[in-house]
Enzyme design. Sequence first.
Site, short mmCIF file in Angstrom:
data_model
loop_
_atom_site.label_atom_id
_atom_site.label_comp_id
_atom_site.label_asym_id
_atom_site.label_seq_id
_atom_site.Cartn_x
_atom_site.Cartn_y
_atom_site.Cartn_z
CB CYS A 126 -2.01 -3.84 4.89
SG CYS A 126 -3.78 -2.24 4.91
CG ASP A 182 -1.35 -0.98 1.44
OD1 ASP A 182 -1.87 -1.49 0.23
OD2 ASP A 182 -3.04 -1.54 2.24
CE LYS A 223 -3.54 -4.74 0.41
NZ LYS A 223 -4.13 -3.59 1.53
#
Lengths: 220, 220
Positions: free
Chosen positions: A162, A24, A129
Site C-alpha cells: 500500500c 494502514d 480505502k
Amino acid sequence: MPIVKAKPFDFELNINHTALICIDMQRDFIMAGGFADTLGNKIANVQSCIPVIAKLQEAFRRNTLPVIHTKECHKPDLSDLPVAKRNRGNPSLRIGDRGNLGRILIDGEAGSDFIHENYPREDELVISKPGKDSFYRTELLDYLYTRNIGSLVFTGVTTEVCVQTTMRNANDRGFDCLLVEDGTDSYFPEFKEMTLRSLTSQGGIVGYTCKSEDLLEMLK
Amino acid sequence: MPIVKAKPFDFELNINHTALICIDMQRDFIMAGGFADTLGNKIANVQSCIPVIAKLQEAFRRNTLPVIHTKECHKPDLSDLPVAKRNRGNPSLRIGDRGNLGRILIDGEAGSDFIHENYPREDELVISKPGKDSFYRTELLDYLYTRNIGSLVFTGVTTEVCVQTTMRNANDRGFDCLLVEDGTDSYFPEFKEMTLRSLTSQGGIVGYTCKSEDLLEMLK
C-alpha cells in the site's frame, strides 16, 4: 526553504504545503492475533516503524501540519470488495468473515481500526480505502488540492504494497513524495529494501527517501 | 476453463474475457540512442522480452482477443506534465526537450512511438498516458468494461515501474492479473526479480505470474 538530507537528492521541505500520510497502521496488519498474523505473516517485522511514526505525528501536529491516516477496509455489505480479491487462492478465512478482531477488514470493526500508538486525532483526515492505492475511490485527492498540499511524507505498512502503490500514484499526480525509511515496514525485509531502492532509482523516478532523524531535525 | 501453470496458483484463463496489455514498448525506452540509453540505463537488459511479446501478440490476434498498447508520453504543450516530473534532479535533458528521436516523451514524436517488433495493428487500442499507471487520465477502464474484459495478461517495460504500477491498479479495480515473467524486463534485473516475487507473495496479493510457453500452449 529547509533542506532535508535524502536520496537520491536532498529534499526541499515546502513546509506549509506538506502533509504526513500514515498508511494502514491497523490492528489487523500489525497486532498479534490480527488477520495478518493468523495468515502467517511475520508481524515482528512491522513493529519498528510504530515509534518512528508516533514521533513524526507529534512533530507534524506541533507544526500544525496535516496528518492523514488511511485504512484498507470494505463496507459491511462487501459491495466494494472485488470478487477476485475475496476468492483468490480459495482461502479458509476471507475478507468479511469473522476473525479474532471482528469481521476481517470491514470498516467499523476492531481489527480494521488503528493501533493506539498511531491513532488519529479527531481533527485528522481518515481515508477508508477498498484497495492498496489511497487515491482509488477516496476523497484524498480533493483534500490535498483543497489544502494546497504539494508534498507528501509517507510512512506506514507495508512498504511494497500500500505504501509503494500510493506513492507511485501520488507521483503520477504531481506530488513530491518523500518516504521515511525507518517509518515504513514490510513483513518481508528484502521487499522493503528493494522497494526503497527502486523508488529512488533513475534520478528519483518516483521520489525521495530519508531517515526520520533528518526530517525531525527540520521540524524542530 | 483452460488452466495455465502459474505462481502462486494455477491461473484460470477466462479466454473470452481476457486481453493482452503491452506496456510502453517504445523506442525511447528500448532502442540504442533513445532517451533511456542517453540517460545511461542499460537497454541491453530490456531486449529479451521483445520476441516473447511478439509471439504473445500473434497468439492473441490469432484467437481474436484484444491486444492493448500503452505509451508514456505527454502533450506537445506539456500541459499534462507535472512540474515535479519535469524538474526532478535538475537534469540536463528534460521531457519536451529535443533528443535524438525528436522531442523527448512527446506524443507523435519518433521516440515515443513503438518499436517495430511489437507495433500495434490499426484495429488495436493505443493508450497514451502521462504517468506510470495506465488507468490514470486514460480511457483504459472504460474500454475494458465495454469489452467485458475481466482478466489482463501483462507484458512490457519496465517491470517495477509502469508494469507493476498498472498491475497493482488493475488489481484494485478487480481484474485478474497475470504477468508473463519472460515478457517483461527492467534495466535492473534485481528489481524485476523482486517485483515478480512481491506481486505473487501473500497468496497472490496482486496477481499471478507465468512463463510465456505455458500461456502460449493454452492459446494454440
